[in-house]
Motif scaffolding. Structure first.
Motif, PDB file in Angstrom:
ATOM      1  N   ASN A   3      14.194  13.800 -30.744  1.00 14.45           N
ATOM      2  CA  ASN A   3      13.209  12.826 -31.208  1.00 14.45           C
ATOM      3  C   ASN A   3      13.794  11.421 -31.229  1.00 14.45           C
ATOM      4  OD1 ASN A   3      11.232  14.743 -31.476  1.00 14.45           O
ATOM      5  ND2 ASN A   3      11.538  15.051 -33.648  1.00 14.45           N
ATOM      6  N   GLU A   4      15.080  11.295 -31.513  1.00 14.23           N
ATOM      7  CA  GLU A   4      15.726   9.981 -31.547  1.00 14.23           C
ATOM      8  C   GLU A   4      15.757   9.315 -30.176  1.00 14.23           C
ATOM      9  OE1 GLU A   4      19.554  10.215 -33.423  1.00 14.23           O
ATOM     10  OE2 GLU A   4      18.714  11.122 -35.225  1.00 14.23           O
ATOM     11  N   ILE A   5      15.781  10.114 -29.099  1.00 11.64           N
ATOM     12  CA  ILE A   5      15.800   9.511 -27.761  1.00 11.64           C
ATOM     13  C   ILE A   5      14.405   9.352 -27.181  1.00 11.64           C
ATOM     14  CG2 ILE A   5      18.137  10.290 -27.234  1.00 11.64           C
ATOM     15  CD1 ILE A   5      16.923  12.484 -25.475  1.00 11.64           C
ATOM     16  N   GLY A   6      13.383   9.641 -27.992  1.00 12.74           N
ATOM     17  CA  GLY A   6      12.029   9.329 -27.580  1.00 12.74           C
ATOM     18  C   GLY A   6      11.182  10.489 -27.104  1.00 12.74           C
ATOM     19  N   LEU A   7      11.649  11.721 -27.236  1.00 13.64           N
ATOM     20  CA  LEU A   7      10.841  12.838 -26.758  1.00 13.64           C
ATOM     21  C   LEU A   7       9.748  13.225 -27.747  1.00 13.64           C
ATOM     22  CD1 LEU A   7      13.484  15.100 -25.009  1.00 13.64           C
ATOM     23  CD2 LEU A   7      11.863  13.525 -23.993  1.00 13.64           C
ATOM     24  N   TYR A  29       7.901  19.298 -17.806  1.00 17.71           N
ATOM     25  CA  TYR A  29       8.331  19.480 -16.421  1.00 17.71           C
ATOM     26  C   TYR A  29       7.143  19.399 -15.454  1.00 17.71           C
ATOM     27  CZ  TYR A  29      10.434  21.570 -12.284  1.00 17.71           C
ATOM     28  OH  TYR A  29      10.866  21.807 -11.008  1.00 17.71           O
ATOM     29  N   GLN A  30       5.985  19.884 -15.886  1.00 21.31           N
ATOM     30  CA  GLN A  30       4.789  19.849 -15.050  1.00 21.31           C
ATOM     31  C   GLN A  30       4.171  18.455 -14.950  1.00 21.31           C
ATOM     32  OE1 GLN A  30       3.869  22.538 -13.279  1.00 21.31           O
ATOM     33  NE2 GLN A  30       5.594  23.623 -14.204  1.00 21.31           N
ATOM     34  N   ASP A  31       4.483  17.581 -15.905  1.00 24.89           N
ATOM     35  CA  ASP A  31       3.918  16.228 -15.958  1.00 24.89           C
ATOM     36  C   ASP A  31       4.747  15.284 -15.085  1.00 24.89           C
ATOM     37  OD1 ASP A  31       2.940  13.716 -16.541  1.00 24.89           O
ATOM     38  OD2 ASP A  31       3.311  13.844 -18.704  1.00 24.89           O
ATOM     39  N   PRO A  32       4.192  14.744 -14.009  1.00 18.04           N
ATOM     40  CA  PRO A  32       4.964  13.868 -13.123  1.00 18.04           C
ATOM     41  C   PRO A  32       5.412  12.562 -13.782  1.00 18.04           C
ATOM     42  CG  PRO A  32       2.660  13.922 -12.454  1.00 18.04           C
ATOM     43  CD  PRO A  32       2.818  14.922 -13.549  1.00 18.04           C
ATOM     44  N   ASP A  33       4.816  12.193 -14.907  1.00 18.68           N
ATOM     45  CA  ASP A  33       5.209  10.960 -15.587  1.00 18.68           C
ATOM     46  C   ASP A  33       6.237  11.178 -16.686  1.00 18.68           C
ATOM     47  OD1 ASP A  33       3.459   9.446 -14.023  1.00 18.68           O
ATOM     48  OD2 ASP A  33       1.791   9.842 -15.385  1.00 18.68           O
ATOM     49  N   SER A  34       6.679  12.418 -16.907  1.00 17.00           N
ATOM     50  CA  SER A  34       7.647  12.674 -17.984  1.00 17.00           C
ATOM     51  C   SER A  34       9.069  12.410 -17.494  1.00 17.00           C
ATOM     52  CB  SER A  34       7.531  14.102 -18.493  1.00 17.00           C
ATOM     53  OG  SER A  34       8.229  15.003 -17.659  1.00 17.00           O
ATOM     54  N   CYS A  35       9.994  12.391 -18.434  1.00 18.46           N
ATOM     55  CA  CYS A  35      11.397  12.174 -18.089  1.00 18.46           C
ATOM     56  C   CYS A  35      12.116  13.482 -17.747  1.00 18.46           C
ATOM     57  CB  CYS A  35      12.116  11.447 -19.222  1.00 18.46           C
ATOM     58  SG  CYS A  35      12.099  12.343 -20.770  1.00 18.46           S
TER      59      CYS A  35
END
Length: 55
Positions: A3-7, A29-35
């Motif tokens: 959570n601290e790194i923004g997830l 993983y399925q979301d193309p805009d995720s990290c």
């Protein structure tokens, strides 16, 4: 820490369970805009999938 790194993994019952981690990262993983850009499996039952360790 994640959570601290923004997830910002939602916590449904006050603690994040392994199943919640799996579900969150599988969706990310399925979301193309995720990290999340790759995934791999590691299992003690299949030693060749484990990382090398320093003896």
């Amino acid at each position: 820490m994640l959570n601290e790194i923004g997830l910002h993994i939602p916590v449904s019952k006050g603690i994040v369970s392994p199943g919640e981690f799996f579900e969150y990262f599988e969706q990310a993983y399925q979301d193309p805009d995720s990290c999340v850009i790759s995934k791999s499996w590691h299992s003690a039952k299949v030693p060749s999938t484990l990382f090398d360790t320093i003896d």
